[in-house]
Design a protein around this motif. Structure first.
Motif, PDB file in Angstrom:
ATOM      1  N   THR A 127       0.832  -1.203   0.000  1.00  0.00           N
ATOM      2  CA  THR A 127       0.000   0.000   0.000  1.00  0.00           C
ATOM      3  C   THR A 127       0.865   1.250   0.000  1.00  0.00           C
ATOM      4  O   THR A 127       0.584   2.216  -0.721  1.00  0.00           O
ATOM      5  N   GLN A 128       1.928   1.233   0.796  1.00  0.00           N
ATOM      6  CA  GLN A 128       2.821   2.389   0.846  1.00  0.00           C
ATOM      7  C   GLN A 128       3.558   2.588  -0.479  1.00  0.00           C
ATOM      8  O   GLN A 128       3.761   3.718  -0.922  1.00  0.00           O
ATOM      9  N   VAL A 129       3.953   1.485  -1.113  1.00  0.00           N
ATOM     10  CA  VAL A 129       4.587   1.593  -2.429  1.00  0.00           C
ATOM     11  C   VAL A 129       3.600   2.171  -3.437  1.00  0.00           C
ATOM     12  O   VAL A 129       3.944   3.015  -4.272  1.00  0.00           O
ATOM     13  N   GLY A 130       2.347   1.722  -3.348  1.00  0.00           N
ATOM     14  CA  GLY A 130       1.321   2.250  -4.238  1.00  0.00           C
ATOM     15  C   GLY A 130       1.079   3.732  -4.028  1.00  0.00           C
ATOM     16  O   GLY A 130       0.901   4.486  -4.994  1.00  0.00           O
ATOM     17  N   LEU A 131       1.076   4.172  -2.763  1.00  0.00           N
ATOM     18  CA  LEU A 131       0.879   5.594  -2.476  1.00  0.00           C
ATOM     19  C   LEU A 131       2.053   6.426  -2.977  1.00  0.00           C
ATOM     20  O   LEU A 131       1.858   7.535  -3.503  1.00  0.00           O
ATOM     21  N   ALA A 132       3.266   5.909  -2.831  1.00  0.00           N
ATOM     22  CA  ALA A 132       4.440   6.626  -3.347  1.00  0.00           C
ATOM     23  C   ALA A 132       4.379   6.725  -4.871  1.00  0.00           C
ATOM     24  O   ALA A 132       4.690   7.775  -5.450  1.00  0.00           O
ATOM     25  N   SER A 133       3.961   5.645  -5.512  1.00  0.00           N
ATOM     26  CA  SER A 133       3.825   5.660  -6.973  1.00  0.00           C
ATOM     27  C   SER A 133       2.729   6.630  -7.403  1.00  0.00           C
ATOM     28  O   SER A 133       2.874   7.341  -8.407  1.00  0.00           O
ATOM     29  N   LEU A 134       1.629   6.644  -6.640  1.00  0.00           N
ATOM     30  CA  LEU A 134       0.544   7.578  -6.939  1.00  0.00           C
ATOM     31  C   LEU A 134       1.021   9.017  -6.805  1.00  0.00           C
ATOM     32  O   LEU A 134       0.666   9.881  -7.621  1.00  0.00           O
ATOM     33  N   SER A 135       1.830   9.288  -5.788  1.00  0.00           N
ATOM     34  CA  SER A 135       2.362  10.643  -5.597  1.00  0.00           C
ATOM     35  C   SER A 135       3.209  11.064  -6.791  1.00  0.00           C
ATOM     36  O   SER A 135       3.116  12.191  -7.270  1.00  0.00           O
ATOM     37  N   VAL A 138       0.877  11.754  -9.732  1.00  0.00           N
ATOM     38  CA  VAL A 138       0.175  13.031  -9.568  1.00  0.00           C
ATOM     39  C   VAL A 138       1.126  14.189  -9.824  1.00  0.00           C
ATOM     40  O   VAL A 138       0.766  15.195 -10.456  1.00  0.00           O
ATOM     41  N   LEU A 139       2.369  14.059  -9.330  1.00  0.00           N
ATOM     42  CA  LEU A 139       3.368  15.101  -9.581  1.00  0.00           C
ATOM     43  C   LEU A 139       3.585  15.298 -11.078  1.00  0.00           C
ATOM     44  O   LEU A 139       3.606  16.436 -11.567  1.00  0.00           O
ATOM     45  N   ALA A 140       3.739  14.201 -11.803  1.00  0.00           N
ATOM     46  CA  ALA A 140       3.956  14.296 -13.245  1.00  0.00           C
ATOM     47  C   ALA A 140       2.753  14.932 -13.940  1.00  0.00           C
ATOM     48  O   ALA A 140       2.899  15.783 -14.826  1.00  0.00           O
ATOM     49  N   THR A 141       1.554  14.530 -13.529  1.00  0.00           N
ATOM     50  CA  THR A 141       0.344  15.068 -14.143  1.00  0.00           C
ATOM     51  C   THR A 141       0.221  16.571 -13.895  1.00  0.00           C
ATOM     52  O   THR A 141      -0.052  17.354 -14.817  1.00  0.00           O
ATOM     53  N   VAL A 142       0.414  16.972 -12.642  1.00  0.00           N
ATOM     54  CA  VAL A 142       0.324  18.392 -12.296  1.00  0.00           C
ATOM     55  C   VAL A 142       1.410  19.180 -13.017  1.00  0.00           C
ATOM     56  O   VAL A 142       1.169  20.294 -13.505  1.00  0.00           O
ATOM     57  N   LEU A 196      -2.083  13.658  -0.167  1.00  0.00           N
ATOM     58  CA  LEU A 196      -1.204  12.535  -0.482  1.00  0.00           C
ATOM     59  C   LEU A 196      -0.219  12.251   0.647  1.00  0.00           C
ATOM     60  O   LEU A 196       0.232  11.112   0.823  1.00  0.00           O
ATOM     61  N   TYR A 197       0.099  13.285   1.405  1.00  0.00           N
ATOM     62  CA  TYR A 197       1.113  13.170   2.456  1.00  0.00           C
ATOM     63  C   TYR A 197       0.623  12.356   3.653  1.00  0.00           C
ATOM     64  O   TYR A 197       1.334  11.484   4.168  1.00  0.00           O
TER      65      TYR A 197
END
Length: 284
Positions: A127-135, A138-142, A196-197
């Motif tokens: 789950t933590q790896v998934g959240l880091a990947s999601l972050s 999101v950074l790339a998208t923004v 996200l944090y």
């Protein structure tokens, strides 16, 4: 210097959602609610039970607060250091408010006891790896959305406001509206970062809204390179990695190292690390 306000708003809204999920999973009230003598989960936090609703409410609340502050400041033509002081004072005021135990938001201890996010166990490494990947996603998208915005006509208007606001106002543009739009957009991005944090660190408390966070964001941009999106990302990554390493090796020296790096970059590379790399590339 007021981005800690919006980061904190996003973080606390995500905390409200995670408290709802934990209570639905365990049927046990969070510790701070038990300490305050509550017997039922507060009704005021129940609208944040659904994740999509919580995300939208967090973004909307950040934009609303940013809009009120920005509208009052920009219409009064408050600029520069005066605007920085006002937003920093508001950040400090919010931090003191959140420290109040009677507010019902955990006080000094903050919000903890999170267990689930969208049905996933937060204690699991996957789950933590998934959240880091999601972050990262999101950074790339923004990043790409903001780069597209910067190249649009509105982006050119923002550059014009930065370079010569008085002349743009003389030409008939409502510069207060341009600044308000940019300010509210920035508030939404900061709130998204806060949301996200919180699931990754497992806690949200008043200290995260402290003025130090807002100053830290300004330092990231100054070191990475003002006026460029790439410089902002570069500065955040470099300084965060250095902090992670030096805080473990020589924690007492980290503030002095950061101050030295900031002074060195400011004096020798006025455009930051990214600007310096661009200049070196142009010379070659």
């Amino acid at each position: 210097l007021g981005h800690g306000i919006f980061f904190g708003i996003g973080g606390y809204v995500m905390g409200f959602h995670l408290l709802n999920a934990a209570y639905a999973d365990t049927q046990v009230l969070p510790d701070f609610m038990q300490f305050m003598g509550w017997s039922t989960f507060p009704t005021a936090l129940q609208p944040f039970a659904e994740l999509p609703v919580a995300v939208l409410l967090g973004l909307a609340l950040a934009v609303l607060v940013g809009g009120v502050v920005g509208l009052a400041a920009f219409r009064s033509r408050i600029n520069g250091v005066y605007f920085s002081i006002i937003t920093q004072a508001l950040t400090y005021a919010l931090m003191l408010l959140l420290f109040n135990n009677d507010l019902g938001l955990g006080g000094n201890n903050g919000l903890t006891g999170f267990t689930l996010l969208a049905g996933f166990d937060l204690a699991q490494e996957s789950t933590q790896v998934g959240l880091a990947s999601l972050s990262a996603a999101v950074l790339a998208t923004v990043f790409f959305l903001l780069r597209w915005l910067a190249q649009s006509s509105f982006g050119q208007a923002m550059v014009a406001v930065r370079d010569d606001e008085a002349r743009l106002r003389f030409l008939g543009f409502r510069t207060d509206r341009i600044k308000l739009a940019a300010w509210c957009l920035s508030a939404a991005v900061a709130a998204l970062a806060g949301m996200l944090y919180v699931p990754q660190v497992g806690i949200i408390k008043p200290g995260i809204v402290s003025p130090w966070l807002s100053v830290g964001v300004a330092v990231w941009v100054a070191i990475g390179g003002r006026g460029t999106l790439t410089g902002a990302v570069l500065g955040a990554v470099v300084i965060s990695c250095l902090k992670f390493w030096l805080s473990a090796e020589i924690p007492s020296a980290w503030p002095f190292v950061l101050a030295g790096i900031t002074l060195l970059i400011t004096v020798t590379l006025q455009n930051g690390l990214w600007g310096g790399l661009q200049q070196l590339r142009a010379r070659r």
